[in-house]
Design an enzyme around this catalytic site. Structure first.
Site, PDB file in Angstrom:
ATOM      1  N   SER A 109      43.096  44.588  37.343  1.00  0.00           N
ATOM      2  CA  SER A 109      43.933  43.785  37.185  1.00  0.00           C
ATOM      3  C   SER A 109      44.672  42.689  35.997  1.00  0.00           C
ATOM      4  CB  SER A 109      43.487  42.826  38.724  1.00  0.00           C
ATOM      5  OG  SER A 109      43.698  41.504  38.462  1.00  0.00           O
ATOM      6  N   SER A 110      45.319  42.486  36.143  1.00  0.00           N
ATOM      7  CA  SER A 110      46.191  41.129  35.246  1.00  0.00           C
ATOM      8  C   SER A 110      45.055  40.715  35.059  1.00  0.00           C
ATOM      9  CB  SER A 110      47.082  41.284  34.582  1.00  0.00           C
ATOM     10  OG  SER A 110      47.998  40.800  36.307  1.00  0.00           O
ATOM     11  N   CYS A 111      44.208  39.924  35.919  1.00  0.00           N
ATOM     12  CA  CYS A 111      43.327  39.216  35.777  1.00  0.00           C
ATOM     13  C   CYS A 111      41.716  38.822  35.090  1.00  0.00           C
ATOM     14  CB  CYS A 111      42.908  38.481  37.172  1.00  0.00           C
ATOM     15  SG  CYS A 111      42.085  39.022  37.601  1.00  0.00           S
ATOM     16  N   TYR A 138      36.256  37.351  39.935  1.00  0.00           N
ATOM     17  CA  TYR A 138      37.099  38.389  40.379  1.00  0.00           C
ATOM     18  C   TYR A 138      36.913  39.083  38.764  1.00  0.00           C
ATOM     19  CZ  TYR A 138      40.682  41.890  41.799  1.00  0.00           C
ATOM     20  OH  TYR A 138      41.322  42.909  42.165  1.00  0.00           O
ATOM     21  N   LYS A 142      35.268  42.756  37.486  1.00  0.00           N
ATOM     22  CA  LYS A 142      36.795  44.041  36.854  1.00  0.00           C
ATOM     23  C   LYS A 142      36.397  44.356  35.196  1.00  0.00           C
ATOM     24  CE  LYS A 142      38.591  45.094  40.449  1.00  0.00           C
ATOM     25  NZ  LYS A 142      38.907  45.862  41.625  1.00  0.00           N
ATOM     26  N   HIS A 181      48.135  37.084  48.274  1.00  0.00           N
ATOM     27  CA  HIS A 181      49.493  36.800  46.772  1.00  0.00           C
ATOM     28  C   HIS A 181      50.502  35.682  47.235  1.00  0.00           C
ATOM     29  CE1 HIS A 181      46.472  40.205  45.579  1.00  0.00           C
ATOM     30  NE2 HIS A 181      46.151  39.122  43.971  1.00  0.00           N
TER      31      HIS A 181
HETATM   32  N1  NAP Z   1      46.977  43.324  44.836  1.00  0.00           N
HETATM   33  C1  NAP Z   1      47.228  43.085  43.917  1.00  0.00           C
HETATM   34  O1  NAP Z   1      48.525  42.386  43.837  1.00  0.00           O
HETATM   35  C2  NAP Z   1      46.778  44.012  43.407  1.00  0.00           C
HETATM   36  C3  NAP Z   1      47.574  43.779  41.645  1.00  0.00           C
HETATM   37  C4  NAP Z   1      46.204  44.257  40.635  1.00  0.00           C
HETATM   38  C5  NAP Z   1      45.734  44.569  40.718  1.00  0.00           C
HETATM   39  N2  NAP Z   1      45.470  45.304  42.159  1.00  0.00           N
HETATM   40  C6  NAP Z   1      43.923  46.031  42.182  1.00  0.00           C
HETATM   41  O2  NAP Z   1      44.519  47.363  43.351  1.00  0.00           O
HETATM   42  C7  NAP Z   1      42.516  47.335  44.172  1.00  0.00           C
HETATM   43  C8  NAP Z   1      43.344  47.469  45.589  1.00  0.00           C
HETATM   44  O3  NAP Z   1      44.139  46.189  45.554  1.00  0.00           O
HETATM   45  P1  NAP Z   1      44.903  46.272  47.165  1.00  0.00           P
HETATM   46  O4  NAP Z   1      45.891  45.347  47.233  1.00  0.00           O
HETATM   47  O5  NAP Z   1      45.393  47.763  47.875  1.00  0.00           O
HETATM   48  O6  NAP Z   1      43.877  45.350  48.438  1.00  0.00           O
HETATM   49  P2  NAP Z   1      43.699  45.496  49.887  1.00  0.00           P
HETATM   50  O7  NAP Z   1      44.945  46.304  50.233  1.00  0.00           O
HETATM   51  O8  NAP Z   1      42.552  44.483  50.194  1.00  0.00           O
HETATM   52  O9  NAP Z   1      42.765  46.379  49.988  1.00  0.00           O
HETATM   53  C9  NAP Z   1      41.313  46.566  49.685  1.00  0.00           C
HETATM   54  C10 NAP Z   1      41.097  48.079  49.925  1.00  0.00           C
HETATM   55  O10 NAP Z   1      39.049  48.129  49.082  1.00  0.00           O
HETATM   56  C11 NAP Z   1      38.205  48.698  50.845  1.00  0.00           C
HETATM   57  N3  NAP Z   1      37.542  48.401  50.306  1.00  0.00           N
HETATM   58  C12 NAP Z   1      36.722  46.691  50.649  1.00  0.00           C
HETATM   59  N4  NAP Z   1      35.520  46.219  50.943  1.00  0.00           N
HETATM   60  C13 NAP Z   1      35.317  47.845  51.121  1.00  0.00           C
HETATM   61  C14 NAP Z   1      33.937  48.166  51.304  1.00  0.00           C
HETATM   62  N5  NAP Z   1      32.886  47.211  50.886  1.00  0.00           N
HETATM   63  N6  NAP Z   1      33.857  49.566  51.758  1.00  0.00           N
HETATM   64  C15 NAP Z   1      34.510  50.444  51.491  1.00  0.00           C
HETATM   65  N7  NAP Z   1      35.912  49.759  50.963  1.00  0.00           N
HETATM   66  C16 NAP Z   1      36.619  48.414  51.083  1.00  0.00           C
HETATM   67  C17 NAP Z   1      39.313  48.084  51.878  1.00  0.00           C
HETATM   68  O11 NAP Z   1      39.030  48.868  53.202  1.00  0.00           O
HETATM   69  P3  NAP Z   1      39.062  49.071  54.401  1.00  0.00           P
HETATM   70  O12 NAP Z   1      40.930  48.498  54.767  1.00  0.00           O
HETATM   71  O13 NAP Z   1      38.818  50.684  55.145  1.00  0.00           O
HETATM   72  O14 NAP Z   1      38.671  47.568  55.043  1.00  0.00           O
HETATM   73  C18 NAP Z   1      41.031  48.462  51.583  1.00  0.00           C
HETATM   74  O15 NAP Z   1      41.472  48.868  52.057  1.00  0.00           O
HETATM   75  C19 NAP Z   1      41.518  46.365  43.327  1.00  0.00           C
HETATM   76  O16 NAP Z   1      41.217  46.846  42.234  1.00  0.00           O
HETATM   77  C20 NAP Z   1      42.345  45.478  43.423  1.00  0.00           C
HETATM   78  O17 NAP Z   1      42.335  44.286  42.075  1.00  0.00           O
HETATM   79  C21 NAP Z   1      45.668  44.686  43.174  1.00  0.00           C
END
Ligand code: NAP
Length: 309
Positions: A109-111, A138, A142, A181
């Site tokens: 992520s951008s952080c 976090y 990353k 967020h």
């Molecule tokens: N959201 C943003 O704005 C954003 C921005 C930049 C980058 N990202 C990156 O994108 C990635 C995903 O983000 P997201 O926004 O999609 O997050 P999210 O909606 O919270 O989803 C996270 C996923 O991770 C899984 N997970 C968490 N803990 C786990 C564990 N112990 N074992 C197996 N699976 C696990 C969860 O599975 P379950 O649902 O099955 O529990 C869920 O499907 C991250 O790396 C994040 O840094 C996100």
């Protein structure tokens, strides 16, 4: 190159990013996709992760499983953010090496960038200054993930790549005000204020920080593109290349929701990093560009999540 019948594992397929990648792979005709919810496969657990890779032997991995949250959650659960993310990525990246995964994409992520890095953020600014304290654990996890991918590439010749998306929004976003967020939190606040006839909506901070927002479907498109095209160390920023202030964003969402009350800025609350805009020169040179306009994207997610019409 991923073939239509390649075994593709999406870690975190129920999340906003993983589900968008899942939709994209299905749209592209992939029919051998492996998914498991965290309840069935806790990726923090080394043994169960190893057993999963042994059984399924994925050829391609999208690593979108992570513990994710906004400022509040990041600040309060520092230990969990560091531990969970390090464990998940260490286990998945190492088992991908052990079981000969052809290609893995790690999502950061951008952080990861220093709090005071020049803007827009270029990939080369990584590790050139201090991080934003509220989400340092976090970000440290990353950064370790990027370095893991590079180290396994260097030492073992693994084709593991990393991408750093900007702030995202889209279907399956988190609307829990304790964990969400800024964009989904604002949608929910304005929606509830409109529904309850509340005269004022209190928003955290000064409204001056500048942020960039990318739709999850655009991100999934970029991830798919890079999975097929990019085979290098380091990482690629994924963003739209333009930003808006939180105040402008709040006005835009207020307008889309149709809320007529006032916005009150709670300036006692932290703003976070003053500006966060990705430099997308590398991505553009690789041949990819975002297509979903912010206003259109917000209208669509609002309709999906809350609109009762
Ligand atoms: N959201 C943003 O704005 C954003 C921005 C930049 C980058 N990202 C990156 O994108 C990635 C995903 O983000 P997201 O926004 O999609 O997050 P999210 O909606 O919270 O989803 C996270 C996923 O991770 C899984 N997970 C968490 N803990 C786990 C564990 N112990 N074992 C197996 N699976 C696990 C969860 O599975 P379950 O649902 O099955 O529990 C869920 O499907 C991250 O790396 C994040 O840094 C996100």
């Amino acid at each position: 190159m991923m073939q239509k019948d390649s075994r593709i594992y999406i870690a975190g397929h129920r999340g906003m990013v993983g589900s968008a990648i899942h939709r994209k792979l299905l749209r592209e005709g992939h029919d051998n996709i492996i998914v498991k919810a965290s309840q069935e496969l806790d990726l923090r657990n080394q043994q169960v992760t190893a057993d999963f890779f042994k059984e399924h032997k994925p050829e391609y991995v999208f690593l979108a499983a992570a513990k994710v949250g906004g400022i509040l959650a990041n600040n309060e659960y520092k230990a969990d953010f560091l531990y969970d993310n390090l464990m998940i990525q260490n286990n998945v990246i190492h088992q991908a090496y052990e079981y000969g995964v052809k290609k893995l994409m790690f999502l950061g992520s951008s952080c990861i960038y220093p709090k005071m890095a020049p803007q827009p953020l270029k990939e080369e600014y990584l590790l050139t200054g201090l991080l934003e304290p509220t989400n340092e654990p976090y970000a440290v996890a990353k950064i370790a993930g990027i370095k893991m991918c590079d180290a396994y590439r260097y030492q073992y010749g693994c084709n593991f790549i990393s991408v750093m998306p900007t702030n995202l929004y889209g279907p399956n976003d988190n609307y829990d005000l304790q964990k969400s967020h800024v964009l989904p939190a604002l949608i929910r606040k304005f929606h509830e204020a409109k529904a309850n006839g509340t005269a004022e909506v209190v928003v955290w901070g000064t409204g001056t920080p500048l942020r960039e927002f990318l739709h999850a479907d655009d991100l999934a498109d970029a991830c798919y593109y890079l999975m097929q095209q990019y085979n290098d160390a380091g990482f690629v920023n994924i963003g739209v290349g333009t930003d808006i202030s939180i105040a402008e964003l709040a006005e835009m969402i207020k307008d889309i929701v149709g809320y007529k009350g006032k916005i009150i800025w709670d300036t006692e609350k932290p703003d976070g990093t003053p500006r966060k805009l990705m430099d997308v020169t590398k991505l553009t040179k690789l041949g990819w560009k975002a297509t979903i306009q912010l206003k259109d994207g917000i209208k669509e997610v609002y309709k999906q999540k809350f609109d009762t019409n």
